[in-house]
Write a protein that holds these residues in place. Structure first.
Motif, PDB file in Angstrom:
ATOM      1  N   GLY A 295     -27.125 138.148 114.770  1.00 47.12           N
ATOM      2  CA  GLY A 295     -26.595 138.128 113.405  1.00 47.12           C
ATOM      3  C   GLY A 295     -25.110 138.443 113.370  1.00 47.12           C
ATOM      4  N   GLN A 296     -24.678 139.395 114.189  1.00 48.41           N
ATOM      5  CA  GLN A 296     -23.252 139.735 114.242  1.00 48.41           C
ATOM      6  C   GLN A 296     -22.424 138.557 114.766  1.00 48.41           C
ATOM      7  N   GLN A 297     -22.939 137.892 115.788  1.00 51.16           N
ATOM      8  CA  GLN A 297     -22.233 136.718 116.326  1.00 51.16           C
ATOM      9  C   GLN A 297     -22.188 135.601 115.285  1.00 51.16           C
ATOM     10  N   ALA A 298     -23.309 135.370 114.626  1.00 50.69           N
ATOM     11  CA  ALA A 298     -23.370 134.309 113.612  1.00 50.69           C
ATOM     12  C   ALA A 298     -22.470 134.648 112.436  1.00 50.69           C
ATOM     13  N   TRP A 299     -22.430 135.927 112.061  1.00 50.97           N
ATOM     14  CA  TRP A 299     -21.574 136.327 110.951  1.00 50.97           C
ATOM     15  C   TRP A 299     -20.100 136.075 111.291  1.00 50.97           C
ATOM     16  N   ALA A 300     -19.696 136.347 112.521  1.00 47.09           N
ATOM     17  CA  ALA A 300     -18.313 136.102 112.929  1.00 47.09           C
ATOM     18  C   ALA A 300     -17.966 134.624 112.771  1.00 47.09           C
ATOM     19  N   VAL A 301     -18.900 133.757 113.149  1.00 51.18           N
ATOM     20  CA  VAL A 301     -18.703 132.310 112.998  1.00 51.18           C
ATOM     21  C   VAL A 301     -18.586 131.954 111.512  1.00 51.18           C
TER      22      VAL A 301
ATOM     23  N   TYR B 112     -15.560 130.641 106.515  1.00 52.59           N
ATOM     24  CA  TYR B 112     -15.232 131.042 105.153  1.00 52.59           C
ATOM     25  C   TYR B 112     -13.716 131.185 104.994  1.00 52.59           C
ATOM     26  N   THR B 113     -13.089 131.884 105.945  1.00 49.58           N
ATOM     27  CA  THR B 113     -11.641 132.086 105.890  1.00 49.58           C
ATOM     28  C   THR B 113     -10.911 130.748 105.963  1.00 49.58           C
ATOM     29  N   ARG B 114     -11.366 129.867 106.832  1.00 45.16           N
ATOM     30  CA  ARG B 114     -10.748 128.541 106.945  1.00 45.16           C
ATOM     31  C   ARG B 114     -10.891 127.759 105.642  1.00 45.16           C
TER      32      ARG B 114
ATOM     33  N   PHE C 165     -11.644 128.982 102.431  1.00 43.82           N
ATOM     34  CA  PHE C 165     -11.133 129.614 101.215  1.00 43.82           C
ATOM     35  C   PHE C 165      -9.800 130.323 101.401  1.00 43.82           C
ATOM     36  N   GLY C 166      -9.236 130.263 102.610  1.00 41.67           N
ATOM     37  CA  GLY C 166      -8.028 131.015 102.913  1.00 41.67           C
ATOM     38  C   GLY C 166      -6.850 130.743 102.003  1.00 41.67           C
ATOM     39  N   ASN C 167      -6.714 129.532 101.506  1.00 41.95           N
ATOM     40  CA  ASN C 167      -5.572 129.211 100.641  1.00 41.95           C
ATOM     41  C   ASN C 167      -5.964 129.111  99.162  1.00 41.95           C
ATOM     42  N   ILE C 168      -7.155 129.608  98.836  1.00 41.44           N
ATOM     43  CA  ILE C 168      -7.639 129.600  97.458  1.00 41.44           C
ATOM     44  C   ILE C 168      -7.457 131.005  96.898  1.00 41.44           C
ATOM     45  N   PRO C 169      -6.792 131.158  95.741  1.00 43.75           N
ATOM     46  CA  PRO C 169      -6.625 132.500  95.177  1.00 43.75           C
ATOM     47  C   PRO C 169      -7.982 133.175  94.907  1.00 43.75           C
ATOM     48  N   ALA C 170      -8.021 134.492  95.123  1.00 38.20           N
ATOM     49  CA  ALA C 170      -9.256 135.261  94.944  1.00 38.20           C
ATOM     50  C   ALA C 170      -9.841 135.072  93.548  1.00 38.20           C
ATOM     51  N   ASP C 171      -8.996 134.991  92.532  1.00 35.36           N
ATOM     52  CA  ASP C 171      -9.490 134.782  91.161  1.00 35.36           C
ATOM     53  C   ASP C 171     -10.222 133.454  91.039  1.00 35.36           C
ATOM     54  N   ASP C 172      -9.737 132.436  91.744  1.00 30.37           N
ATOM     55  CA  ASP C 172     -10.405 131.132  91.707  1.00 30.37           C
ATOM     56  C   ASP C 172     -11.770 131.197  92.390  1.00 30.37           C
ATOM     57  N   VAL C 173     -11.872 131.949  93.487  1.00 33.72           N
ATOM     58  CA  VAL C 173     -13.154 132.103  94.179  1.00 33.72           C
ATOM     59  C   VAL C 173     -14.136 132.848  93.274  1.00 33.72           C
ATOM     60  N   THR C 174     -13.655 133.887  92.609  1.00 29.33           N
ATOM     61  CA  THR C 174     -14.497 134.629  91.666  1.00 29.33           C
ATOM     62  C   THR C 174     -14.975 133.719  90.540  1.00 29.33           C
ATOM     63  N   ARG C 175     -14.069 132.917  89.998  1.00 25.81           N
ATOM     64  CA  ARG C 175     -14.412 131.976  88.920  1.00 25.81           C
ATOM     65  C   ARG C 175     -15.412 130.929  89.419  1.00 25.81           C
ATOM     66  N   LEU C 176     -15.221 130.436  90.638  1.00 25.01           N
ATOM     67  CA  LEU C 176     -16.147 129.464  91.218  1.00 25.01           C
ATOM     68  C   LEU C 176     -17.541 130.069  91.345  1.00 25.01           C
ATOM     69  N   ASN C 177     -17.628 131.289  91.866  1.00 24.40           N
ATOM     70  CA  ASN C 177     -18.926 131.953  91.989  1.00 24.40           C
ATOM     71  C   ASN C 177     -19.586 132.131  90.620  1.00 24.40           C
ATOM     72  N   ARG C 178     -18.809 132.533  89.644  1.00 24.57           N
ATOM     73  CA  ARG C 178     -19.342 132.711  88.290  1.00 24.57           C
ATOM     74  C   ARG C 178     -19.857 131.373  87.739  1.00 24.57           C
ATOM     75  N   THR C 179     -19.108 130.317  87.949  1.00 25.72           N
ATOM     76  CA  THR C 179     -19.510 128.992  87.462  1.00 25.72           C
ATOM     77  C   THR C 179     -20.771 128.509  88.174  1.00 25.72           C
ATOM     78  N   LEU C 180     -20.838 128.689  89.483  1.00 27.60           N
ATOM     79  CA  LEU C 180     -22.018 128.250  90.227  1.00 27.60           C
ATOM     80  C   LEU C 180     -23.262 129.036  89.817  1.00 27.60           C
ATOM     81  N   ARG C 181     -23.095 130.346  89.561  1.00 28.91           N
ATOM     82  CA  ARG C 181     -24.233 131.143  89.055  1.00 28.91           C
ATOM     83  C   ARG C 181     -24.703 130.612  87.714  1.00 28.91           C
ATOM     84  N   ALA C 182     -23.754 130.264  86.835  1.00 25.59           N
ATOM     85  CA  ALA C 182     -24.105 129.724  85.522  1.00 25.59           C
ATOM     86  C   ALA C 182     -24.830 128.391  85.663  1.00 25.59           C
TER      87      ALA C 182
END
Length: 154
Positions: free
Chosen positions: A115-121, A126-128, A130-147
């Protein structure tokens, strides 16, 4: 006044696939799963095992049905995945003390390491992604997908 749902129909009256959000959701999901499959294969894992490992991350003990729900997999399929993972020494299964019909699952030491090895991957992907996406946009995306998920539940 209620805001109108954006249309996938262009001004000329034609269906425009790039205005259809499910097109983009499907493409992103497909690309993500493809990248994860390649990376996990190098660790001797696959997507179903990854989903179990991540569901049990943090020394959780869950029932097979809870893992199936987290992984969005049918219970009989998840039962077979967990049985294979038990044979591989990644998880330990036991009957629930409170309900003997329920099988509880927890990671073994080998499962935690995998699990630790898989999580590192996954974290690298994830970083690759979402790395250039502002954190607020990621939060908004998560909120929209939940909705969207709640809307489909209705």
């Amino acid at each position: 006044m209620t805001e109108q749902v954006p249309s996938a129909i262009s001004a000329s009256g034609e269906f425009d696939i790039e205005r259809w959000p499910f097109y983009w959701l499907t493409r992103v999901t497909g690309r993500y799963l493809h990248e994860m499959e390649i990376a996990l294969k190098a660790l001797g894992l696959d997507i179903p095992r990854w989903r179990v490992l991540m569901s049990l991350r943090g020394d959780k003990v869950l029932s097979v049905s809870e893992i199936a729900d987290n992984a969005i997999v049918k219970l009989p399929t998840m039962t077979r995945i967990v049985q294979r993972m038990q044979s591989d020494g990644l998880v330990h299964c036991r009957q629930s003390a409170s309900d003997r019909r329920v099988t509880e699952v927890e990671l073994t030491d080998a499962g935690r390491r995998a699990g630790q090895q898989a999580w590192a991957v996954a974290d690298g992907l994830y970083t690759r992604t979402f790395g250039n996406i502002p954190a607020d946009d990621v939060t908004r995306l998560n909120r929209t997908l939940r909705a969207l998920n709640r809307n489909l539940d209705d």
